[in-house]
Motif scaffolding. Structure first.
Motif, PDB file in Angstrom:
ATOM      1  N   ALA A   1      59.683 165.094 -47.452  1.00 25.56           N
ATOM      2  CA  ALA A   1      58.905 165.921 -46.527  1.00 25.56           C
ATOM      3  C   ALA A   1      59.721 167.120 -46.063  1.00 25.56           C
ATOM      4  N   GLU A   2      60.985 166.886 -45.736  1.00 23.02           N
ATOM      5  CA  GLU A   2      61.847 167.990 -45.304  1.00 23.02           C
ATOM      6  C   GLU A   2      62.014 169.015 -46.429  1.00 23.02           C
ATOM      7  N   TYR A   3      62.192 168.543 -47.650  1.00 22.72           N
ATOM      8  CA  TYR A   3      62.343 169.429 -48.808  1.00 22.72           C
ATOM      9  C   TYR A   3      61.105 170.312 -48.979  1.00 22.72           C
ATOM     10  N   LEU A   4      59.928 169.704 -48.757  1.00 21.81           N
ATOM     11  CA  LEU A   4      58.674 170.435 -48.914  1.00 21.81           C
ATOM     12  C   LEU A   4      58.336 171.292 -47.699  1.00 21.81           C
ATOM     13  N   GLY A   5      59.072 171.118 -46.614  1.00 16.15           N
ATOM     14  CA  GLY A   5      58.797 171.878 -45.401  1.00 16.15           C
ATOM     15  C   GLY A   5      57.706 171.278 -44.533  1.00 16.15           C
ATOM     16  N   HIS A   6      57.387 170.001 -44.745  1.00 19.22           N
ATOM     17  CA  HIS A   6      56.366 169.335 -43.945  1.00 19.22           C
ATOM     18  C   HIS A   6      56.990 168.809 -42.648  1.00 19.22           C
ATOM     19  N   ALA A   7      56.376 169.118 -41.530  1.00 14.90           N
ATOM     20  CA  ALA A   7      56.858 168.618 -40.237  1.00 14.90           C
ATOM     21  C   ALA A   7      56.344 167.207 -39.975  1.00 14.90           C
ATOM     22  N   ASP A   8      55.270 166.819 -40.639  1.00 10.94           N
ATOM     23  CA  ASP A   8      54.615 165.526 -40.397  1.00 10.94           C
ATOM     24  C   ASP A   8      54.757 164.634 -41.630  1.00 10.94           C
ATOM     25  N   LEU A   9      55.497 163.524 -41.470  1.00  6.65           N
ATOM     26  CA  LEU A   9      55.661 162.589 -42.592  1.00  6.65           C
ATOM     27  C   LEU A   9      54.320 162.005 -43.022  1.00  6.65           C
ATOM     28  N   THR A  51      52.702 164.141 -45.602  1.00  7.40           N
ATOM     29  CA  THR A  51      53.354 163.960 -46.902  1.00  7.40           C
ATOM     30  C   THR A  51      52.879 162.672 -47.559  1.00  7.40           C
ATOM     31  N   LEU A  52      52.808 161.602 -46.807  1.00  3.59           N
ATOM     32  CA  LEU A  52      52.348 160.328 -47.367  1.00  3.59           C
ATOM     33  C   LEU A  52      50.892 160.404 -47.811  1.00  3.59           C
ATOM     34  N   ARG A  53      50.056 161.016 -47.000  1.00  2.62           N
ATOM     35  CA  ARG A  53      48.635 161.122 -47.380  1.00  2.62           C
ATOM     36  C   ARG A  53      48.462 161.918 -48.667  1.00  2.62           C
ATOM     37  N   VAL A  54      49.264 162.935 -48.851  1.00  2.00           N
ATOM     38  CA  VAL A  54      49.118 163.797 -50.021  1.00  2.00           C
ATOM     39  C   VAL A  54      49.765 163.190 -51.267  1.00  2.00           C
ATOM     40  N   TYR A  55      50.920 162.530 -51.095  1.00  2.00           N
ATOM     41  CA  TYR A  55      51.708 162.126 -52.263  1.00  2.00           C
ATOM     42  C   TYR A  55      51.814 160.613 -52.491  1.00  2.00           C
ATOM     43  N   ALA A  56      51.216 159.795 -51.651  1.00  7.49           N
ATOM     44  CA  ALA A  56      51.343 158.337 -51.807  1.00  7.49           C
ATOM     45  C   ALA A  56      50.829 157.852 -53.156  1.00  7.49           C
ATOM     46  N   HIS A  57      49.823 158.515 -53.696  1.00  8.02           N
ATOM     47  CA  HIS A  57      49.274 158.090 -54.992  1.00  8.02           C
ATOM     48  C   HIS A  57      50.291 158.248 -56.127  1.00  8.02           C
TER      49      HIS A  57
END
Length: 63
Positions: A12-20, A23-29
């Protein structure tokens, strides 16, 4: 990155996302084996064989 062992927080930090959660909702799959890894980690932690106790008076003599 996730399949390679990078933590979700680091990803998440690498992608610049402030909210984990985002990141999980988008990439968990992209983590299909994560359920199996989580289940194994829990099983290993909670259900590992215990070492035999010595000298506590709780041992039973073999029959």
């Amino acid at each position: 990155m996730l399949a390679g062992g990078v933590s979700v927080k680091e990803f998440a930090e690498y992608l610049g996302h402030a909210d984990l959660g985002f990141t999980l909702r988008v990439y968990a799959h992209l983590m299909p084996g994560s359920h199996d890894r989580a289940r194994k980690a829990i099983d290993d932690r909670l259900f590992r064989p215990r070492a035999a106790s010595h000298g506590t008076g709780t041992e039973q003599a073999p029959s």
